[in-house]
Enzyme design. Structure first.
Site, short mmCIF file in Angstrom:
data_model
loop_
_atom_site.label_atom_id
_atom_site.label_comp_id
_atom_site.label_asym_id
_atom_site.label_seq_id
_atom_site.Cartn_x
_atom_site.Cartn_y
_atom_site.Cartn_z
N ARG A 122 0.86 -1.19 0.00
CA ARG A 122 0.00 0.00 0.00
C ARG A 122 0.89 1.24 0.00
NH1 ARG A 122 -3.48 0.10 5.17
NH2 ARG A 122 -4.26 -1.80 4.16
N HIS A 167 1.81 -2.12 5.63
CA HIS A 167 1.60 -2.47 4.22
C HIS A 167 2.57 -1.72 3.31
CE1 HIS A 167 -2.12 -4.94 4.14
NE2 HIS A 167 -2.43 -4.30 5.25
N ASP A 174 -3.46 -8.45 3.32
CA ASP A 174 -4.79 -8.71 3.86
C ASP A 174 -5.43 -9.78 2.99
OD1 ASP A 174 -4.46 -6.71 5.75
OD2 ASP A 174 -5.46 -5.18 4.54
N GLU A 256 -6.93 -7.97 13.66
CA GLU A 256 -7.55 -8.12 12.34
C GLU A 256 -7.30 -9.54 11.84
OE1 GLU A 256 -6.84 -3.45 10.95
OE2 GLU A 256 -5.71 -5.06 9.98
N HIS A 259 -5.13 -9.86 8.50
CA HIS A 259 -3.87 -9.10 8.36
C HIS A 259 -2.67 -9.95 8.78
CE1 HIS A 259 -1.72 -5.04 8.84
NE2 HIS A 259 -0.86 -5.91 9.37
#
Length: 285
Positions: A122, A167, A174, A256, A259
């Protein structure tokens, strides 16, 4: 000076200021890949945007069997709009992380499952987009699905939004599991009725994955991987994903269920900002 020179000088000062702000926000000891041009514009430039280092690959080139549903390329995410920096719906990762995912996928395929990734590398510009969205308390168009019980004003203090993301280092992903054969998930239609991400699977937005108890990116404590309220088949599915990925070298983020980060990270202290596109890998492979 004349107007053209004045405009050029002002643009240069703006870029310098943006770069200084980005670097100042880094955690102690971390490095930033210096963006060139305007990192928040969402506009790619073949000559100005940073390139990925040679250690990055497209996951599809390593394992084309892993499904990809890159949510931030679409408006079906907690902001309700495509995210800055996602120029193509593709998964980029460090080669070490991609190879590890391939090992996990081989194991899951033997059991009749496939991995499906929602997000991989990301860029920092995407994280910046998240931060700006979180500050706009009037924009709550996706609250009904992604954060029904969370006050948007508390997203920072609750840890759902941060100015840096693992990320951006390239070894975090994810993802979920789907039972084979898995039909594609239907596209989200902006403006369609929203349903809480923690509701029963048949009530949530349709997803071709196993029932993990919540949808992806659900801002709710039920998304904590080992939340004791998640039982039965849902807990079994989470543990199946967790065991398979841990065997391949991934570590779960306990808050999460989706993740995971491959350890050791190839770039443990660097936050990259090249956009997600094949062009970012050009000339490196």
């Amino acid at each position: 000076m004349g107007m053209p020179r004045l405009a050029a000088a002002l643009r240069g000062l703006a870029v310098t200021a943006a770069t200084l702000v980005c670097v100042a926000a880094l955690p102690s000891g971390a490095q930033a890949q210096q963006p060139q041009g305007n990192p928040a514009s969402g506009q790619a430039s073949p000559t100005k945007d940073p390139k990925a280092p040679k250690e990055f690959v497209a996951l599809r080139d390593v394992d084309p069997t892993i499904r990809q549903e890159i949510r931030y390329y679409t408006p079906h995410n907690f902001m309700g709009v495509p995210v800055t920096g996602y120029e193509k719906p593709m998964c980029l990762l460090t080669r070490d992380a991609a190879n590890a995912l391939h090992r996990a996928q081989v194991s899951f395929l033997k059991k009749g499952y496939t991995l499906k990734v929602y997000d991989c590398y990301r860029p920092q510009r995407a994280v910046n987009h998240f931060v700006e969205w979180a500050k706009d308390l009037d924009d709550q168009r996706m609250k009904g699905e992604f954060y029904p019980q969370v006050d948007k004003s508390t997203l920072f203090q609750d840890g759902y939004i941060a100015e840096k993301s693992g990320h951006s280092r390239g070894s975090t992903v994810d993802l979920t599991l789907a039972k084979l054969p898995a039909l594609p998930t239907r596209p989200y239609v902006p403006g369609e009725p929203l349903h809480p991400c923690y509701g029963p699977q048949d009530d949530r937005f349709p997803d071709n994955s196993l029932d993990m108890g919540t949808g992806f990116d659900c801002f709710d404590t039920l998304a904590h991987t080992l939340d004791p309220r998640v039982k039965g088949e849902q807990r079994k599915n989470r543990l199946l994903l967790k065991a398979g990925l841990e065997k391949a070298g991934f570590v779960n983020y306990e808050y999460e269920w989706w993740h995971y980060t491959f350890q050791p990270e190839t770039f443990p202290d660097t936050y990259f900002d090249f956009p997600i596109s094949r062009r970012s890998l050009a000339g490196r492979h």
